[in-house]
Design a protein around this motif. Structure first.
Motif, PDB file in Angstrom:
ATOM      1  N   ILE A 135     -13.283  54.087 -27.201  1.00 12.21           N
ATOM      2  CA  ILE A 135     -12.286  53.189 -27.791  1.00 12.21           C
ATOM      3  C   ILE A 135     -11.599  52.337 -26.710  1.00 12.21           C
ATOM      4  N   THR A 136     -12.262  52.217 -25.561  1.00 10.40           N
ATOM      5  CA  THR A 136     -11.673  51.461 -24.446  1.00 10.40           C
ATOM      6  C   THR A 136     -11.347  50.029 -24.866  1.00 10.40           C
ATOM      7  N   ARG A 193     -11.575  55.365 -22.328  1.00  7.25           N
ATOM      8  CA  ARG A 193     -10.765  56.028 -23.350  1.00  7.25           C
ATOM      9  C   ARG A 193     -11.693  56.458 -24.484  1.00  7.25           C
ATOM     10  N   VAL A 194     -11.503  57.677 -24.934  1.00  6.10           N
ATOM     11  CA  VAL A 194     -12.359  58.178 -26.018  1.00  6.10           C
ATOM     12  C   VAL A 194     -11.511  58.819 -27.108  1.00  6.10           C
ATOM     13  N   GLU A 195     -12.086  58.756 -28.281  1.00  5.27           N
ATOM     14  CA  GLU A 195     -11.535  59.498 -29.415  1.00  5.27           C
ATOM     15  C   GLU A 195     -12.555  60.575 -29.749  1.00  5.27           C
ATOM     16  N   ARG A 207      -8.803  66.135 -34.273  1.00  4.41           N
ATOM     17  CA  ARG A 207      -9.034  64.773 -33.780  1.00  4.41           C
ATOM     18  C   ARG A 207      -8.012  64.469 -32.689  1.00  4.41           C
ATOM     19  N   ASN A 208      -8.482  63.837 -31.607  1.00  2.22           N
ATOM     20  CA  ASN A 208      -7.603  63.450 -30.504  1.00  2.22           C
ATOM     21  C   ASN A 208      -8.089  62.120 -29.947  1.00  2.22           C
ATOM     22  N   ASP A 209      -7.223  61.083 -30.028  1.00  2.00           N
ATOM     23  CA  ASP A 209      -7.607  59.775 -29.492  1.00  2.00           C
ATOM     24  C   ASP A 209      -6.792  59.420 -28.253  1.00  2.00           C
ATOM     25  N   HIS A 210      -6.197  60.421 -27.641  1.00  2.00           N
ATOM     26  CA  HIS A 210      -5.442  60.202 -26.404  1.00  2.00           C
ATOM     27  C   HIS A 210      -6.127  60.925 -25.254  1.00  2.00           C
ATOM     28  N   LEU A 211      -7.385  60.603 -25.088  1.00  4.53           N
ATOM     29  CA  LEU A 211      -8.185  61.261 -24.059  1.00  4.53           C
ATOM     30  C   LEU A 211      -8.915  60.231 -23.206  1.00  4.53           C
ATOM     31  N   GLU A 212      -9.232  60.658 -22.010  1.00  4.59           N
ATOM     32  CA  GLU A 212     -10.008  59.817 -21.097  1.00  4.59           C
ATOM     33  C   GLU A 212     -11.206  60.629 -20.622  1.00  4.59           C
ATOM     34  N   LEU A 213     -12.361  59.993 -20.654  1.00  7.31           N
ATOM     35  CA  LEU A 213     -13.589  60.649 -20.221  1.00  7.31           C
ATOM     36  C   LEU A 213     -13.948  60.152 -18.826  1.00  7.31           C
ATOM     37  N   ARG A 214     -14.086  61.076 -17.891  1.00  2.57           N
ATOM     38  CA  ARG A 214     -14.425  60.717 -16.518  1.00  2.57           C
ATOM     39  C   ARG A 214     -15.730  61.413 -16.138  1.00  2.57           C
ATOM     40  N   VAL A 215     -16.757  60.613 -15.948  1.00  4.41           N
ATOM     41  CA  VAL A 215     -18.078  61.121 -15.586  1.00  4.41           C
ATOM     42  C   VAL A 215     -18.443  60.549 -14.224  1.00  4.41           C
ATOM     43  N   PRO A 216     -18.846  61.356 -13.241  1.00  3.66           N
ATOM     44  CA  PRO A 216     -19.204  60.853 -11.919  1.00  3.66           C
ATOM     45  C   PRO A 216     -20.210  59.717 -11.989  1.00  3.66           C
TER      46      PRO A 216
END
Length: 294
Positions: free
Chosen positions: A282-283, A258-260, A243-252
Motif C-alpha cells: 500500500i506504499t 508499507r504493507v497491509e 488485519r493490520n495496515d500499519h506495517l512496514e516490510l523490510r527485505v534485504p
C-alpha cells in the motif's frame, strides 16, 4: 450314542467262533460337528466382510486361468459377478484380455515364488466400469486367497482434491496481491503465489514456512514485530480474522514498503485447520493519501 461295529470269525478248537468289536464314536462325531460348525461360522464372517475375499484354484488348462471356489458378497459386487455364477466363472472370463492376462501372470508368479503379492492401486474394469482396488494375494492350499478393497471413491476424491489445488494455484497466481494458503498441522508446503514471493524476496524453491515474514515486519516506529505479534500468530491465537495496515516490510536488497496484512483462519469443528494470508503493498496508496492531506 454313535458307535462303529465290526465282527470277525475264526476257528478255535475245531469250533467256529465270532468276535464283535464296538467303538464309541462320540468324540469323533462331536469333533466333526464342531469342524462343520466352525467352517460355517468362518464362512458367515467372510460373507459379512466389507472387503472382498475370494478363493481361486488353477483350472489346469493349457492357458493359465483360475476359477472361483468361493467369493464373498463384497467380492461378487466388486467383480460385478452374480453369486450364482461364481462356480462358472474364471478370471479371464471376468475381464478383458490384457487385465485377465496380467492377473493370471501375478497369480502364477505367487505360485512359483511362494511370496505374497500386494498392490495399493490396481486398476480393473469389472463389467466395463473402471475401478481402483487394493489387492493382497497369498497362497492357500492348492490355490490362492485374494483380499480386495475398493479404492475407487478414495482415488476419485484424491483426483478431485488435486484438481481443486491446481485451480487454487491458478487463481492465486493471477491475483494482484500476495496470497498464501497453509494447512495447519499437515506438513504440506504452503501455497504461495508469485506476487507474495516477490514481496518477500523468495527465489527458486525457497519457502516462508511461517508465512508471517518473521524478522521482516516492522511497526511504523521502526521496531521489528515480536513473533507473538505477527499477524498470522495473532489470528492463530484468537481464532479470529486479523488485519493490520500499519506495517512496514523490510527485505534485504529491496526498498522498504508499507504493507497491509490480513489473515483469516479457517475452522472445522472449532479447530483451526488452515490459514489464508493476504499481503498488499500500500506504499503508493499511503503516499497519495499523504499528499491529499497536505
Amino acid at each position: 450314542t454313535p458307535v462303529s461295529l465290526s465282527t470277525s470269525q475264526f476257528v478255535l478248537e475245531g469250533k467256529l467262533r465270532s468276535l464283535c468289536f464296538v467303538r464309541d464314536l462320540s468324540r469323533e462325531k462331536h469333533a466333526e460337528t464342531e469342524r462343520i460348525a466352525s467352517e460355517a461360522r468362518f464362512k458367515t464372517a467372510l460373507d459379512r466382510l466389507q472387503e472382498g475375499f475370494c478363493l481361486l484354484l488353477p483350472t489346469g488348462g493349457p492357458l493359465a486361468d483360475f476359477k472361483f471356489s468361493y467369493a464373498n458378497p463384497a467380492a461378487c459386487e466388486s467383480f460385478k459377478m452374480p453369486g450364482g455364477e461364481m462356480d462358472k466363472r474364471t478370471l479371464r472370463s471376468l475381464f478383458d484380455w490384457e487385465t485377465g492376462e496380467r492377473l493370471c501372470e501375478i497369480l502364477s508368479e505367487v505360485q512359483g515364488s511362494g511370496q505374497d503379492a500386494s498392490f495399493e492401486r490396481f486398476e480393473l474394469s469389472p463389467g466395463g466400469n473402471p475401478a481402483v482396488f487394493a489387492l493382497y494375494i497369498c497362497r492357500h492350499g492348492e490355490g490362492f486367497a485374494v483380499t480386495m478393497r475398493d479404492e475407487t471413491k478414495r482415488a476419485q476424491a484424491g483426483q478431485a482434491l488435486a484438481s481443486k489445488e491446481r485451480n487454487l494455484s491458478a487463481l492465486l497466481a493471477n491475483l494482484p496481491m500476495g496470497v498464501a494458503f497453509v494447512e495447519v498441522g499437515t506438513g504440506k508446503p504452503p501455497l504461495v503465489n508469485q506476487h507474495l514471493r516477490d514481496l518477500l524476496g523468495l527465489v527458486g524453491e525457497q519457502q516462508d514456512p511461517e508465512l508471517f515474514a518473521p524478522g521482516h515486519l516492522y511497526d511504523l516506529g521502526g521496531n521489528v514485530l515480536d513473533a507473538k505479534d505477527l499477524p498470522a500468530r495473532v489470528a492463530m491465537r484468537t481464532g479470529l480474522p486479523y488485519r493490520n495496515d500499519h506495517l512496514e516490510l523490510r527485505v534485504p536488497g529491496r526498498e522498504p514498503c508499507r504493507v497491509e496484512v490480513s489473515v483469516a483462519p479457517i475452522l472445522e469443528n472449532a479447530r483451526i485447520v488452515a490459514i489464508v494470508a493476504v499481503f498488499s503493498d500500500i506504499t503508493a496508496r499511503v503516499a497519495l493519501q499523504t499528499q491529499l492531506t497536505q
